[in-house]
Design a protein around this motif. Structure first.
Motif, PDB file in Angstrom:
ATOM      1  N   ALA A 134       0.824  -1.205   0.000  1.00 49.21           N
ATOM      2  CA  ALA A 134       0.000   0.000   0.000  1.00 49.21           C
ATOM      3  C   ALA A 134       0.857   1.254   0.000  1.00 49.21           C
ATOM      4  CB  ALA A 134      -0.928   0.011   1.212  1.00 49.21           C
ATOM      5  N   GLU A 135       0.318   2.307  -0.602  1.00 42.63           N
ATOM      6  CA  GLU A 135       0.888   3.651  -0.501  1.00 42.63           C
ATOM      7  C   GLU A 135      -0.031   4.434   0.431  1.00 42.63           C
ATOM      8  OE1 GLU A 135       1.292   5.382  -4.358  1.00 42.63           O
ATOM      9  OE2 GLU A 135       2.172   3.562  -5.219  1.00 42.63           O
ATOM     10  N   LEU A 136       0.524   4.877   1.570  1.00 38.83           N
ATOM     11  CA  LEU A 136      -0.302   5.464   2.615  1.00 38.83           C
ATOM     12  C   LEU A 136       0.193   6.859   2.973  1.00 38.83           C
ATOM     13  CD1 LEU A 136      -0.412   2.377   5.016  1.00 38.83           C
ATOM     14  CD2 LEU A 136      -2.135   3.031   3.332  1.00 38.83           C
ATOM     15  N   PRO A 137      -0.719   7.758   3.270  1.00 40.53           N
ATOM     16  CA  PRO A 137      -0.312   9.081   3.739  1.00 40.53           C
ATOM     17  C   PRO A 137       0.127   9.028   5.200  1.00 40.53           C
ATOM     18  CG  PRO A 137      -2.685   8.921   3.741  1.00 40.53           C
ATOM     19  CD  PRO A 137      -2.177   7.639   3.137  1.00 40.53           C
ATOM     20  N   SER A 138       0.951   9.967   5.592  1.00 42.11           N
ATOM     21  CA  SER A 138       1.381  10.059   6.978  1.00 42.11           C
ATOM     22  C   SER A 138       0.172  10.294   7.885  1.00 42.11           C
ATOM     23  CB  SER A 138       2.375  11.209   7.130  1.00 42.11           C
ATOM     24  OG  SER A 138       2.751  11.383   8.471  1.00 42.11           O
ATOM     25  N   GLY A 139       0.124   9.564   8.991  1.00 41.89           N
ATOM     26  CA  GLY A 139      -0.950   9.737   9.953  1.00 41.89           C
ATOM     27  C   GLY A 139      -2.078   8.739   9.837  1.00 41.89           C
ATOM     28  N   LEU A 140      -2.043   7.879   8.806  1.00 33.62           N
ATOM     29  CA  LEU A 140      -3.082   6.859   8.653  1.00 33.62           C
ATOM     30  C   LEU A 140      -2.572   5.553   9.248  1.00 33.62           C
ATOM     31  CD1 LEU A 140      -5.888   6.146   7.540  1.00 33.62           C
ATOM     32  CD2 LEU A 140      -4.780   5.478   5.394  1.00 33.62           C
ATOM     33  N   ASP A 141      -3.154   5.129  10.347  1.00 38.18           N
ATOM     34  CA  ASP A 141      -2.713   3.941  11.075  1.00 38.18           C
ATOM     35  C   ASP A 141      -3.480   2.726  10.570  1.00 38.18           C
ATOM     36  OD1 ASP A 141      -2.056   1.937  12.892  1.00 38.18           O
ATOM     37  OD2 ASP A 141      -2.010   3.303  14.602  1.00 38.18           O
ATOM     38  N   MET A 142      -2.853   1.974   9.668  1.00 35.60           N
ATOM     39  CA  MET A 142      -3.518   0.806   9.101  1.00 35.60           C
ATOM     40  C   MET A 142      -3.708  -0.298  10.136  1.00 35.60           C
ATOM     41  SD  MET A 142      -4.504   1.257   6.020  1.00 35.60           S
ATOM     42  CE  MET A 142      -4.788  -0.420   5.468  1.00 35.60           C
ATOM     43  N   GLN A 143      -2.820  -0.367  11.127  1.00 38.14           N
ATOM     44  CA  GLN A 143      -2.966  -1.395  12.155  1.00 38.14           C
ATOM     45  C   GLN A 143      -4.281  -1.203  12.910  1.00 38.14           C
ATOM     46  OE1 GLN A 143      -1.019  -3.859  12.162  1.00 38.14           O
ATOM     47  NE2 GLN A 143      -0.798  -4.775  14.181  1.00 38.14           N
ATOM     48  N   GLN A 144      -4.633   0.048  13.205  1.00 41.60           N
ATOM     49  CA  GLN A 144      -5.892   0.309  13.891  1.00 41.60           C
ATOM     50  C   GLN A 144      -7.080   0.010  12.997  1.00 41.60           C
ATOM     51  OE1 GLN A 144      -5.415   4.403  15.310  1.00 41.60           O
ATOM     52  NE2 GLN A 144      -5.325   3.643  17.405  1.00 41.60           N
ATOM     53  N   LEU A 145      -6.980   0.352  11.714  1.00 38.77           N
ATOM     54  CA  LEU A 145      -8.080   0.068  10.792  1.00 38.77           C
ATOM     55  C   LEU A 145      -8.303  -1.429  10.647  1.00 38.77           C
ATOM     56  CD1 LEU A 145      -7.447   2.716   7.981  1.00 38.77           C
ATOM     57  CD2 LEU A 145      -9.332   2.670   9.622  1.00 38.77           C
ATOM     58  N   VAL A 146      -7.213  -2.193  10.555  1.00 39.60           N
ATOM     59  CA  VAL A 146      -7.338  -3.646  10.464  1.00 39.60           C
ATOM     60  C   VAL A 146      -7.950  -4.207  11.744  1.00 39.60           C
ATOM     61  CG1 VAL A 146      -6.029  -5.806  10.351  1.00 39.60           C
ATOM     62  CG2 VAL A 146      -5.522  -3.963   8.750  1.00 39.60           C
ATOM     63  N   ALA A 147      -7.590  -3.634  12.894  1.00 35.53           N
ATOM     64  CA  ALA A 147      -8.172  -4.080  14.165  1.00 35.53           C
ATOM     65  C   ALA A 147      -9.682  -3.924  14.152  1.00 35.53           C
ATOM     66  CB  ALA A 147      -7.563  -3.286  15.324  1.00 35.53           C
ATOM     67  N   ILE A 148     -10.164  -2.781  13.659  1.00 38.93           N
ATOM     68  CA  ILE A 148     -11.612  -2.562  13.573  1.00 38.93           C
ATOM     69  C   ILE A 148     -12.238  -3.564  12.613  1.00 38.93           C
ATOM     70  CG2 ILE A 148     -13.394  -0.929  12.855  1.00 38.93           C
ATOM     71  CD1 ILE A 148     -11.464   1.317  13.710  1.00 38.93           C
ATOM     72  N   GLY A 149     -11.595  -3.782  11.471  1.00 37.50           N
ATOM     73  CA  GLY A 149     -12.125  -4.724  10.492  1.00 37.50           C
ATOM     74  C   GLY A 149     -12.208  -6.139  11.027  1.00 37.50           C
ATOM     75  N   LEU A 150     -11.203  -6.567  11.793  1.00 38.08           N
ATOM     76  CA  LEU A 150     -11.205  -7.921  12.349  1.00 38.08           C
ATOM     77  C   LEU A 150     -12.344  -8.106  13.347  1.00 38.08           C
ATOM     78  CD1 LEU A 150      -7.371  -8.454  12.872  1.00 38.08           C
ATOM     79  CD2 LEU A 150      -8.813  -9.612  11.198  1.00 38.08           C
ATOM     80  N   GLU A 151     -12.586  -7.093  14.164  1.00 37.98           N
ATOM     81  CA  GLU A 151     -13.685  -7.215  15.130  1.00 37.98           C
ATOM     82  C   GLU A 151     -15.041  -7.164  14.430  1.00 37.98           C
ATOM     83  OE1 GLU A 151     -13.436  -4.987  18.731  1.00 37.98           O
ATOM     84  OE2 GLU A 151     -11.281  -5.315  18.954  1.00 37.98           O
ATOM     85  N   LEU A 152     -15.125  -6.387  13.343  1.00 38.38           N
ATOM     86  CA  LEU A 152     -16.360  -6.387  12.561  1.00 38.38           C
ATOM     87  C   LEU A 152     -16.603  -7.739  11.899  1.00 38.38           C
ATOM     88  CD1 LEU A 152     -16.271  -2.870  10.845  1.00 38.38           C
ATOM     89  CD2 LEU A 152     -17.844  -3.632  12.635  1.00 38.38           C
ATOM     90  N   SER A 153     -15.521  -8.472  11.617  1.00 37.20           N
ATOM     91  CA  SER A 153     -15.665  -9.793  10.991  1.00 37.20           C
ATOM     92  C   SER A 153     -16.125 -10.848  11.984  1.00 37.20           C
ATOM     93  CB  SER A 153     -14.341 -10.226  10.349  1.00 37.20           C
ATOM     94  OG  SER A 153     -13.406 -10.626  11.333  1.00 37.20           O
ATOM     95  N   GLY A 154     -16.148 -10.489  13.281  1.00 35.41           N
ATOM     96  CA  GLY A 154     -16.654 -11.436  14.272  1.00 35.41           C
ATOM     97  C   GLY A 154     -15.681 -11.805  15.375  1.00 35.41           C
ATOM     98  N   MET A 155     -14.447 -11.299  15.312  1.00 37.03           N
ATOM     99  CA  MET A 155     -13.478 -11.615  16.350  1.00 37.03           C
ATOM    100  C   MET A 155     -13.782 -10.831  17.621  1.00 37.03           C
ATOM    101  SD  MET A 155      -9.680 -11.918  14.688  1.00 37.03           S
ATOM    102  CE  MET A 155      -9.238 -13.292  13.616  1.00 37.03           C
ATOM    103  N   SER A 156     -13.525 -11.462  18.758  1.00 36.45           N
ATOM    104  CA  SER A 156     -13.585 -10.747  20.019  1.00 36.45           C
ATOM    105  C   SER A 156     -12.314  -9.905  20.147  1.00 36.45           C
ATOM    106  CB  SER A 156     -13.664 -11.734  21.182  1.00 36.45           C
ATOM    107  OG  SER A 156     -12.433 -12.427  21.319  1.00 36.45           O
ATOM    108  N   PRO A 157     -12.286  -8.917  21.058  1.00 33.94           N
ATOM    109  CA  PRO A 157     -11.056  -8.138  21.244  1.00 33.94           C
ATOM    110  C   PRO A 157      -9.835  -9.018  21.557  1.00 33.94           C
ATOM    111  CG  PRO A 157     -12.892  -7.019  22.281  1.00 33.94           C
ATOM    112  CD  PRO A 157     -13.415  -8.347  21.826  1.00 33.94           C
ATOM    113  N   ASN A 158     -10.019 -10.053  22.388  1.00 36.25           N
ATOM    114  CA  ASN A 158      -8.890 -10.938  22.705  1.00 36.25           C
ATOM    115  C   ASN A 158      -8.418 -11.709  21.485  1.00 36.25           C
ATOM    116  OD1 ASN A 158      -8.809 -10.157  25.384  1.00 36.25           O
ATOM    117  ND2 ASN A 158     -10.078 -11.859  26.103  1.00 36.25           N
ATOM    118  N   GLN A 159      -9.363 -12.207  20.683  1.00 36.98           N
ATOM    119  CA  GLN A 159      -8.996 -12.923  19.476  1.00 36.98           C
ATOM    120  C   GLN A 159      -8.283 -11.996  18.491  1.00 36.98           C
ATOM    121  OE1 GLN A 159     -12.936 -14.234  18.482  1.00 36.98           O
ATOM    122  NE2 GLN A 159     -12.662 -16.263  19.384  1.00 36.98           N
TER     123      GLN A 159
END
Length: 243
Positions: A134-159
């Motif tokens: 990916a080409e990303l602008p400064s200040g965009l935290d993809m790790q946090q976005l992926v975290a939200i996406g994983l929980e939306l997919s059904g994972m619990s916070p611990n998972q």
């Protein structure tokens, strides 16, 4: 999550191939297949895809707030910034008596896979590819976005936390998460850490195994016993280099 609309700048079709050697040539990396399966697989090189989008900062703020992330700092320079994501070519190997693929229609997507039968017990599907880039602008935290996406997919916070300790966001974006998950186990696949997901739905595979090794992202989905997943994955070797 970052934009109202996206622009697809590359949309390669999937291409069936006759051999692992042909798959390697077309995909641009060496195919690796499980030596424990002696039946011939159906091989497809999945096309590469490029997606471009423009960040909507207000939309991002709303998503972060609703996800309970109040500590995130989104600089004003993010608004209107360009994001480009590239999914590379992948190799898909299918073994056994697998269910017929769902029709690419709205009705097919809503209904999903039909319930598997006992004939599908020998079905496994292996997908391997380099990580997403990916080409990303400064200040965009993809790790946090992926975290939200994983929980939306059904994972619990611990998972989700366990998953992100094992896989970075580039690898996570290369993985297709199951629609339902009952439990997970941390495993070792031929010396590499992996995560075995046991699905909870009556449709689709009974398990999915994810791991990365030597710069390649792997997923193995099966309709049989999840106990078979790690031994099968650990038998994967590069074609032409079998012991």
């Amino acid at each position: 999550m970052v934009a109202d609309t996206t622009s697809v700048t590359l949309d390669e079709p999937d291409q069936p191939v006759a051999s692992a050697q042909a798959a390697s040539r077309l995909a641009g990396f060496a195919a690796q297949l499980p030596s424990k399966r002696t039946d011939l697989p159906t091989l497809i090189v999945m096309g590469a895809h490029n997606i471009a989008m423009t960040v909507n900062r207000s939309q991002l703020e709303t998503i972060f707030r609703e996800a309970g992330i109040t500590s995130a700092s989104l600089p004003t320079s993010l608004n209107g910034a360009r994001v480009a994501i590239r999914t590379p070519r992948a190799i898909r190997a299918q073994y056994g008596h697998c269910p017929v693929p769902v029709a690419n229609t709205l009705q097919g997507q809503i209904q999903g896979q039909p319930p598997p039968s006992t004939d599908n017990g020998d079905c496994v599907v292996l997908i391997e590819s380099p990580p997403t880039s990916a080409e990303l602008p400064s200040g965009l935290d993809m790790q946090q976005l992926v975290a939200i996406g994983l929980e939306l997919s059904g994972m619990s916070p611990n998972q989700r936390q366990a998953f992100q300790k094992m896989f970075n966001w580039q690898s996570a974006l290369s993985m297709s998460m199951p629609r339902f998950m009952r439990s997970y186990d941390s495993v070792t696949v031929d010396g590499a850490p992996g995560m075995l997901l046991n699905t909870a739905g009556r449709r689709g595979p009974t398990y999915e195994l994810f791991w990365t090794k030597n710069g390649t992202v792997f997923s193995l989905a099966g309709y049989g016993s999840s106990a078979d997943a790690v031994p099968l994955a650990s038998s994967i070797v590069e074609m032409g280099k079998q012991p």
